[in-house]
Design a protein around this motif. Structure first.
Motif, PDB file in Angstrom:
ATOM      1  N   THR A 124       0.834  -1.202   0.000  1.00 42.37           N
ATOM      2  CA  THR A 124       0.000   0.000   0.000  1.00 42.37           C
ATOM      3  C   THR A 124       0.866   1.247   0.000  1.00 42.37           C
ATOM      4  N   GLY A 125       1.888   1.261   0.832  1.00 39.29           N
ATOM      5  CA  GLY A 125       2.797   2.408   0.881  1.00 39.29           C
ATOM      6  C   GLY A 125       3.503   2.619  -0.442  1.00 39.29           C
ATOM      7  N   ALA A 126       3.962   1.527  -1.063  1.00 39.31           N
ATOM      8  CA  ALA A 126       4.643   1.631  -2.352  1.00 39.31           C
ATOM      9  C   ALA A 126       3.681   2.145  -3.424  1.00 39.31           C
ATOM     10  N   GLY A 127       2.451   1.679  -3.399  1.00 39.16           N
ATOM     11  CA  GLY A 127       1.452   2.139  -4.375  1.00 39.16           C
ATOM     12  C   GLY A 127       1.138   3.618  -4.210  1.00 39.16           C
ATOM     13  N   LEU A 128       0.998   4.058  -2.965  1.00 37.23           N
ATOM     14  CA  LEU A 128       0.733   5.485  -2.713  1.00 37.23           C
ATOM     15  C   LEU A 128       1.911   6.351  -3.150  1.00 37.23           C
ATOM     16  N   ALA A 129       3.131   5.873  -2.888  1.00 33.36           N
ATOM     17  CA  ALA A 129       4.325   6.627  -3.292  1.00 33.36           C
ATOM     18  C   ALA A 129       4.417   6.714  -4.813  1.00 33.36           C
ATOM     19  N   ALA A 130       4.117   5.609  -5.506  1.00 30.18           N
ATOM     20  CA  ALA A 130       4.151   5.613  -6.973  1.00 30.18           C
ATOM     21  C   ALA A 130       3.089   6.552  -7.536  1.00 30.18           C
ATOM     22  N   ALA A 131       1.907   6.558  -6.943  1.00 31.81           N
ATOM     23  CA  ALA A 131       0.841   7.461  -7.402  1.00 31.81           C
ATOM     24  C   ALA A 131       1.234   8.913  -7.159  1.00 31.81           C
ATOM     25  N   ALA A 132       1.834   9.199  -6.011  1.00 35.79           N
ATOM     26  CA  ALA A 132       2.264  10.567  -5.702  1.00 35.79           C
ATOM     27  C   ALA A 132       3.345  11.023  -6.678  1.00 35.79           C
ATOM     28  N   ALA A 133       4.240  10.110  -7.049  1.00 33.74           N
ATOM     29  CA  ALA A 133       5.299  10.458  -8.009  1.00 33.74           C
ATOM     30  C   ALA A 133       4.705  10.811  -9.370  1.00 33.74           C
ATOM     31  N   ARG A 134       3.550  10.249  -9.689  1.00 35.67           N
ATOM     32  CA  ARG A 134       2.866  10.570 -10.950  1.00 35.67           C
ATOM     33  C   ARG A 134       1.928  11.757 -10.791  1.00 35.67           C
ATOM     34  N   GLY A 135       1.941  12.369  -9.608  1.00 32.47           N
ATOM     35  CA  GLY A 135       1.111  13.548  -9.378  1.00 32.47           C
ATOM     36  C   GLY A 135      -0.309  13.253  -8.956  1.00 32.47           C
ATOM     37  N   ARG A 136      -0.600  12.011  -8.628  1.00 31.53           N
ATOM     38  CA  ARG A 136      -1.952  11.646  -8.201  1.00 31.53           C
ATOM     39  C   ARG A 136      -2.033  11.679  -6.686  1.00 31.53           C
ATOM     40  N   LYS A 137      -3.120  12.197  -6.207  1.00 31.93           N
ATOM     41  CA  LYS A 137      -3.338  12.279  -4.766  1.00 31.93           C
ATOM     42  C   LYS A 137      -4.484  11.345  -4.410  1.00 31.93           C
ATOM     43  N   GLY A 138      -4.318  10.566  -3.336  1.00 33.48           N
ATOM     44  CA  GLY A 138      -5.361   9.635  -2.927  1.00 33.48           C
ATOM     45  C   GLY A 138      -6.485  10.332  -2.190  1.00 33.48           C
ATOM     46  N   GLY A 139      -7.481   9.569  -1.851  1.00 31.05           N
ATOM     47  CA  GLY A 139      -8.608  10.101  -1.093  1.00 31.05           C
ATOM     48  C   GLY A 139      -9.775  10.461  -1.992  1.00 31.05           C
ATOM     49  N   ARG A 140     -10.824  10.929  -1.354  1.00 35.47           N
ATOM     50  CA  ARG A 140     -12.025  11.308  -2.101  1.00 35.47           C
ATOM     51  C   ARG A 140     -11.797  12.627  -2.814  1.00 35.47           C
ATOM     52  N   ARG A 141     -12.562  12.818  -3.874  1.00 36.09           N
ATOM     53  CA  ARG A 141     -12.495  14.089  -4.592  1.00 36.09           C
ATOM     54  C   ARG A 141     -13.086  15.177  -3.714  1.00 36.09           C
ATOM     55  N   ALA A 142     -12.545  16.367  -3.882  1.00 33.67           N
ATOM     56  CA  ALA A 142     -13.049  17.499  -3.113  1.00 33.67           C
ATOM     57  C   ALA A 142     -14.485  17.795  -3.507  1.00 33.67           C
ATOM     58  N   VAL A 143     -15.321  18.005  -2.528  1.00 33.33           N
ATOM     59  CA  VAL A 143     -16.724  18.338  -2.776  1.00 33.33           C
ATOM     60  C   VAL A 143     -16.827  19.785  -3.258  1.00 33.33           C
ATOM     61  N   VAL A 144     -16.016  20.635  -2.650  1.00 32.24           N
ATOM     62  CA  VAL A 144     -16.032  22.051  -3.002  1.00 32.24           C
ATOM     63  C   VAL A 144     -14.985  22.269  -4.089  1.00 32.24           C
ATOM     64  N   THR A 145     -15.460  22.303  -5.339  1.00 34.19           N
ATOM     65  CA  THR A 145     -14.560  22.531  -6.470  1.00 34.19           C
ATOM     66  C   THR A 145     -14.149  23.999  -6.489  1.00 34.19           C
ATOM     67  N   PRO A 146     -13.091  24.341  -7.231  1.00 31.30           N
ATOM     68  CA  PRO A 146     -12.696  25.753  -7.323  1.00 31.30           C
ATOM     69  C   PRO A 146     -13.843  26.652  -7.816  1.00 31.30           C
ATOM     70  N   GLU A 147     -14.641  26.148  -8.741  1.00 33.25           N
ATOM     71  CA  GLU A 147     -15.777  26.926  -9.255  1.00 33.25           C
ATOM     72  C   GLU A 147     -16.813  27.177  -8.155  1.00 33.25           C
ATOM     73  N   LYS A 148     -17.114  26.118  -7.381  1.00 28.89           N
ATOM     74  CA  LYS A 148     -18.083  26.263  -6.290  1.00 28.89           C
ATOM     75  C   LYS A 148     -17.546  27.195  -5.213  1.00 28.89           C
ATOM     76  N   LEU A 149     -16.247  27.132  -4.938  1.00 31.48           N
ATOM     77  CA  LEU A 149     -15.651  28.003  -3.937  1.00 31.48           C
ATOM     78  C   LEU A 149     -15.745  29.463  -4.377  1.00 31.48           C
ATOM     79  N   THR A 150     -15.475  29.718  -5.646  1.00 34.24           N
ATOM     80  CA  THR A 150     -15.579  31.091  -6.176  1.00 34.24           C
ATOM     81  C   THR A 150     -17.010  31.586  -6.049  1.00 34.24           C
ATOM     82  N   ARG A 151     -17.959  30.753  -6.425  1.00 36.81           N
ATOM     83  CA  ARG A 151     -19.385  31.134  -6.341  1.00 36.81           C
ATOM     84  C   ARG A 151     -19.782  31.392  -4.888  1.00 36.81           C
ATOM     85  N   ALA A 152     -19.312  30.523  -3.951  1.00 37.92           N
ATOM     86  CA  ALA A 152     -19.643  30.696  -2.537  1.00 37.92           C
ATOM     87  C   ALA A 152     -19.078  32.002  -2.004  1.00 37.92           C
ATOM     88  N   LYS A 153     -17.854  32.341  -2.393  1.00 38.63           N
ATOM     89  CA  LYS A 153     -17.249  33.599  -1.928  1.00 38.63           C
ATOM     90  C   LYS A 153     -18.037  34.805  -2.451  1.00 38.63           C
TER      91      LYS A 153
END
Length: 188
Positions: A124-153
């Motif tokens: 699991t650690g090796a897989g997460l490190a390999a994904a991070a090296a490719r620029g991928r971040k684990g976890g759920r997608r952010a609910v508040v997208t940049p567009e939604k954040l701009t609209r909320a502000k």
């Protein structure tokens, strides 16, 4: 030593007669049972058996998989029995923790289970490190997208409170608070 049996079947169409017969032949004076999936944490018959067992008794099952949901669960259950001075036997596999050979076999199972957990953690650690090296971040997608954040502000600047703005952009207020705080932290 009093032998106490435990049988389990997963569905109503399964019959526990084979297990009960084997436990009776082994000399069990009392047999507890469950008709429930082994993956479920709460098994009333097993709980009753565990409460019933006294120091010097031995819990007997037909096969190891009748007792444990997984190897780590099985090991922790048998270790807890041992701490109480209760033995454990599995008739099919020939495991008997009341004998030195049985304890050795069971400790080997424990070592293998720990090895398996360590391998999974390492992969699991090796897989997460390999994904991070490719620029991928684990976890759920952010609910508040940049567009939604701009609209909320914009909504907040127009006089809406955070709860109202969150409702308008269809996100939870906690998620919006978190996104606003993260943006503020980036700006500081």
């Amino acid at each position: 030593m009093t032998l106490i049996g435990y049988v389990r079947v997963s569905t109503a169409s399964q019959d526990w007669a084979l297990q009960e017969d084997a436990l009776s032949r082994a000399g069990c004076s009392k047999i507890f049972s469950d008709q429930i999936s082994g993956s479920l944490p709460e098994r009333p018959g097993l709980n009753q058996a565990l409460v019933y067992l006294r120091e010097g008794d031995c819990l007997v099952v037909w096969k190891l998989d009748r007792l444990g949901r997984s190897l780590p669960h099985l090991i922790s259950t048998v270790n807890a029995l041992g701490d109480r001075g209760v033995g454990f036997q599995s008739l099919t596999e020939g495991v008997d923790t009341s004998t030195p050979n049985g304890r050795l076999v069971f400790h080997i199972f424990g070592a293998l289970a720990q090895f398996e957990r360590d391998l999974i953690r390492e992969r699991t650690g090796a897989g997460l490190a390999a994904a991070a090296a490719r620029g991928r971040k684990g976890g759920r997608r952010a609910v508040v997208t940049p567009e939604k954040l701009t609209r909320a502000k914009i909504l907040i600047a127009e006089g809406f409170n955070v709860r109202e703005a969150a409702g308008r952009i269809k996100v939870g207020k906690s998620a919006l608070y978190r996104a606003l705080a993260e943006e503020k932290a980036k700006g500081d």
